[in-house]
Write an enzyme that holds these catalytic residues in place. Sequence first.
Site, PDB file in Angstrom:
ATOM      1  N   GLY A   1      -0.531  -4.798  -5.943  1.00 54.32           N
ATOM      2  CA  GLY A   1       0.454  -3.996  -6.670  1.00 54.32           C
ATOM      3  C   GLY A   1       1.268  -4.850  -7.630  1.00 54.32           C
ATOM      4  O   GLY A   1       1.603  -6.003  -7.330  1.00 54.32           O
ATOM      5  N   GLN A   2       1.616  -4.261  -8.747  1.00 54.59           N
ATOM      6  CA  GLN A   2       2.440  -4.940  -9.743  1.00 54.59           C
ATOM      7  C   GLN A   2       3.875  -5.136  -9.235  1.00 54.59           C
ATOM      8  O   GLN A   2       4.626  -5.931  -9.777  1.00 54.59           O
ATOM      9  CB  GLN A   2       2.425  -4.134 -11.054  1.00 54.59           C
ATOM     10  CG  GLN A   2       3.342  -4.625 -12.152  1.00 54.59           C
ATOM     11  CD  GLN A   2       3.000  -6.021 -12.659  1.00 54.59           C
ATOM     12  OE1 GLN A   2       1.875  -6.509 -12.478  1.00 54.59           O
ATOM     13  NE2 GLN A   2       3.966  -6.678 -13.281  1.00 54.59           N
TER      14      GLN A   2
ATOM     15  N   LEU B   1       8.457   1.784  -4.082  1.00 54.69           N
ATOM     16  CA  LEU B   1       8.036   1.895  -2.688  1.00 54.69           C
ATOM     17  C   LEU B   1       7.832   0.507  -2.101  1.00 54.69           C
ATOM     18  O   LEU B   1       7.257  -0.371  -2.748  1.00 54.69           O
ATOM     19  CB  LEU B   1       6.740   2.713  -2.587  1.00 54.69           C
ATOM     20  CG  LEU B   1       6.948   4.215  -2.328  1.00 54.69           C
ATOM     21  CD1 LEU B   1       7.778   4.850  -3.425  1.00 54.69           C
ATOM     22  CD2 LEU B   1       5.614   4.922  -2.193  1.00 54.69           C
TER      23      LEU B   1
ATOM     24  N   HIS C   1       0.554   1.562  -1.368  1.00 52.49           N
ATOM     25  CA  HIS C   1      -0.733   1.087  -0.841  1.00 52.49           C
ATOM     26  C   HIS C   1      -1.832   2.132  -1.087  1.00 52.49           C
ATOM     27  O   HIS C   1      -2.956   1.788  -1.460  1.00 52.49           O
ATOM     28  CB  HIS C   1      -0.647   0.860   0.676  1.00 52.49           C
ATOM     29  CG  HIS C   1       0.345  -0.183   1.087  1.00 52.49           C
ATOM     30  ND1 HIS C   1       1.472   0.109   1.823  1.00 52.49           N
ATOM     31  CD2 HIS C   1       0.376  -1.517   0.879  1.00 52.49           C
ATOM     32  CE1 HIS C   1       2.150  -1.002   2.058  1.00 52.49           C
ATOM     33  NE2 HIS C   1       1.517  -2.008   1.489  1.00 52.49           N
TER      34      HIS C   1
ATOM     35  N   SER D   1       7.561  -1.440   2.089  1.00 55.26           N
ATOM     36  CA  SER D   1       7.699  -1.280   3.542  1.00 55.26           C
ATOM     37  C   SER D   1       9.105  -1.649   3.985  1.00 55.26           C
ATOM     38  O   SER D   1       9.606  -1.142   4.986  1.00 55.26           O
ATOM     39  CB  SER D   1       6.667  -2.150   4.252  1.00 55.26           C
ATOM     40  OG  SER D   1       5.375  -1.825   3.776  1.00 55.26           O
TER      41      SER D   1
END
Length: 294
Positions: A147-148, A184, A37, A186
């Site tokens: 994000g990709q 990455l 993020h 969450s």
Amino acid sequence: VDLVRRVQAMQEMARQARGTGKKIAFVPTMGALHDGHLSLVRRARELGDVVVVSVFVNPKQFGPAEDFTRYPRDLARDADLCIQESVDHLFAPEPDEMYPPGHRTFVDMEGLTTVLEGAARPNHFRGVLTVVMKLLHIVKPHFAFFGQKDAQQALVIRRMVKDLNLDAEIVVAPTVRHEDGLALSSRNAYLGPAERAAATVLSRALARARQLVEREEVRSARAVEAAVREVLAGEPRARIDYVAVVDAETLEPREEITGETLIPLAVFVGGTRLIDNALVRPPAAPRPPAGDLA
Ligand code: PAF
């Protein structure tokens, strides 16, 4: 950072910023902010005069058996990170504020939303597109960042913006990875230590695909998919949900890998469902102009 809880207050802020000629750069998130993020926030800081981050765990994009209630939430920590990154406004509405009683309008899309993630998670993209549409109307950004890592999400959002003539430029930024390759997310917070180690199998499988396509010049989608499945099968804690080799714009299955090709996968590691993807192209294939949809 200015914490905004109300839709009307956010809209008023956006109107004022636009009125004084400022460029609004917007990063929509579900919170539990990580470096992925923050890489989007930094791009936003470069392109915008006013940076807005939203934190909203959108109930409409979770299935009834999914992790909506246990999705990680820590607004105080997210706010600290926003302060460190010089974010101007943190928009964090409650579910009732975004979906007051009586809400019954949704954004639907044909085809692209019913395959891959959409097949595994019915109504997921309907929820994503609806909330993103609402957020774009509330925050009124010139630029919005995604994000990709969620490749299909980025694609359907670009499609919606084009199809419905929305006035925001969508910027898609590369996936941020840990040193060992794990993307990455969450949801990595759900992984125990043994699962965390096992989770590197996703990026290892994709690295194998990239090697086959880009170095060994393998053109058979079936051969590449089989190689990806073989790497994943080598990890006993991993269970494949799907692996596919598809056209990066239409998401239609490829037989021969000729142009820009997306290899998306979803894998359960223990009880946690993780996704990742690689965009690959044969060595000779020209790159399409970035961000252009047919
Ligand atoms: O990618 C996400 O975090 C979410 O799907 C988004 C785009 C914020 C919509 O809820």
